[in-house]
Design a protein around this motif. Structure first.
Motif, PDB file in Angstrom:
ATOM      1  N   THR A  74      45.934   1.109  -6.888  1.00  0.00           N
ATOM      2  CA  THR A  74      44.895   0.409  -5.644  1.00  0.00           C
ATOM      3  C   THR A  74      44.380   1.476  -4.974  1.00  0.00           C
ATOM      4  O   THR A  74      43.267   1.673  -4.574  1.00  0.00           O
ATOM      5  N   ALA A 140      37.890 -11.298  -1.494  1.00  0.00           N
ATOM      6  CA  ALA A 140      37.680 -12.072  -2.636  1.00  0.00           C
ATOM      7  C   ALA A 140      37.573 -13.485  -2.529  1.00  0.00           C
ATOM      8  O   ALA A 140      36.742 -14.050  -2.920  1.00  0.00           O
ATOM      9  N   PRO A 167      34.228 -10.500 -11.240  1.00  0.00           N
ATOM     10  CA  PRO A 167      35.545 -10.387 -11.682  1.00  0.00           C
ATOM     11  C   PRO A 167      36.472  -9.104 -11.375  1.00  0.00           C
ATOM     12  O   PRO A 167      37.683  -9.244 -11.573  1.00  0.00           O
ATOM     13  N   ALA A 168      35.663  -7.852 -11.377  1.00  0.00           N
ATOM     14  CA  ALA A 168      36.705  -6.673 -11.098  1.00  0.00           C
ATOM     15  C   ALA A 168      37.401  -6.964  -9.878  1.00  0.00           C
ATOM     16  O   ALA A 168      38.688  -6.609  -9.550  1.00  0.00           O
ATOM     17  N   TYR A 169      36.643  -7.223  -8.793  1.00  0.00           N
ATOM     18  CA  TYR A 169      37.406  -7.368  -7.393  1.00  0.00           C
ATOM     19  C   TYR A 169      38.273  -8.521  -7.125  1.00  0.00           C
ATOM     20  O   TYR A 169      39.431  -8.592  -6.712  1.00  0.00           O
ATOM     21  N   GLN A 170      37.729  -9.677  -8.009  1.00  0.00           N
ATOM     22  CA  GLN A 170      38.728 -10.862  -7.874  1.00  0.00           C
ATOM     23  C   GLN A 170      40.163 -10.478  -8.712  1.00  0.00           C
ATOM     24  O   GLN A 170      41.120 -10.843  -8.341  1.00  0.00           O
ATOM     25  N   GLU A 171      39.908  -9.589  -9.663  1.00  0.00           N
ATOM     26  CA  GLU A 171      41.285  -9.243 -10.431  1.00  0.00           C
ATOM     27  C   GLU A 171      42.215  -8.220  -9.288  1.00  0.00           C
ATOM     28  O   GLU A 171      43.408  -8.502  -9.470  1.00  0.00           O
ATOM     29  N   ILE A 172      41.664  -7.297  -8.852  1.00  0.00           N
ATOM     30  CA  ILE A 172      42.327  -6.572  -7.637  1.00  0.00           C
ATOM     31  C   ILE A 172      43.083  -7.289  -6.754  1.00  0.00           C
ATOM     32  O   ILE A 172      44.136  -7.021  -6.410  1.00  0.00           O
ATOM     33  N   GLU A 174      43.793 -10.587  -7.190  1.00  0.00           N
ATOM     34  CA  GLU A 174      44.846 -11.471  -7.723  1.00  0.00           C
ATOM     35  C   GLU A 174      45.984 -10.549  -8.119  1.00  0.00           C
ATOM     36  O   GLU A 174      47.254 -11.119  -7.795  1.00  0.00           O
ATOM     37  N   SER A 175      45.848  -9.428  -8.338  1.00  0.00           N
ATOM     38  CA  SER A 175      47.218  -8.649  -8.553  1.00  0.00           C
ATOM     39  C   SER A 175      47.854  -8.243  -7.204  1.00  0.00           C
ATOM     40  O   SER A 175      49.082  -8.147  -7.174  1.00  0.00           O
TER      41      SER A 175
END
Ligand SMILES: Cc1ncc(CO)c(N)n1
Length: 220
Positions: A74, A140, A167-172, A174-175
């Motif tokens: 991150t 997000a 999708p890139a930010y949504q994935e960050i 989510e993780s």
């Protein structure tokens, strides 16, 4: 319920004041005054610097390699992806690197970021990730909600919204959520939860105050 879901449900009013703030609604319908957005962009540059420090602290506070790697990833994403993106967005709004360098942190930025850093310094990784979770997960959620509601083609804030809805930010996000929930499963006790809920509610209020400060700066 996962830890994040529980924190959000227990801080429902604070959470709403953040993700459904007047600033956010005005971004969505394009009515936000440009001066408010510019003021926000400058403060958010300064915010991201402190946010990176907080993930640096999370590397330090991580007891295990897996936690340290998650925090380091991150930290890298903020320093080398989000920051570049942010500076490019600023340039499109007429803000140069010199403008950003010369800017002074406003009270809302200092309050929020130092609150998070202090929570991490005093507490452990779970405290720190709890205080940080409204940032990433909230943006997000905001990006996704505004997109779902529909953003006009000529909305001047469309690029910003799409960035956080993408999708890139949504994935960050989510993780970040998954890491917090996993740590919660390992460490949560009833006494701990009360402390975490306080941190989460306060961080959500400070996010709302960050939006409000940009509206106030533009109204001056
Ligand atoms: C104030 C604030 N909160 C959260 C994010 C998400 O990264 C951001 N860029 N700025």
């Amino acid at each position: 319920m996962t830890l994040f879901e529980r924190l959000k449900a227990d801080a429902a009013a604070e959470w709403r004041s953040y993700v459904d703030h007047a600033f956010v609604r005005a971004l969505g319908d394009g009515s936000l005054p440009e001066a408010a957005f510019r003021s926000y962009l400058v403060q958010d540059y300064l915010f991201l610097i402190q946010f990176a420090r907080a993930y640096g602290l999370a590397v330090y506070k991580g007891g295990r390699l897996s936690d340290m790697r998650a925090a380091a990833a991150t930290l890298h994403a903020i320093l080398d992806v989000e920051m570049d993106l942010h500076v490019r967005v600023c340039a499109r709004w007429g803000l140069t690197a010199d403008d950003l360098e010369a800017a002074e942190e406003g009270g809302a930025c200092v309050a929020y970021t130092r609150f998070v850093l202090d929570a991490g310094l005093q507490g452990d990784l779970l405290d720190l990730l709890t205080a940080l979770s409204p940032c990433v997960v909230g943006y997000a959620e905001i990006g996704a909600a505004l997109t779902r509601a529909g953003v006009a083609d000529d909305n001047p804030y469309r690029a910003w919204i799409e960035e956080y809805a993408g999708p890139a930010y949504q994935e960050i996000a989510e993780s970040a959520r998954a890491t917090l929930d996993r740590l919660g499963e390992e460490r949560l006790t009833p006494t701990r939860y009360v402390e975490l809920a306080k941190l989460f509610g306060a961080a959500s209020r400070l996010e709302a105050a960050f939006w409000q400060a940009a509206l106030n700066a533009a109204a001056d």
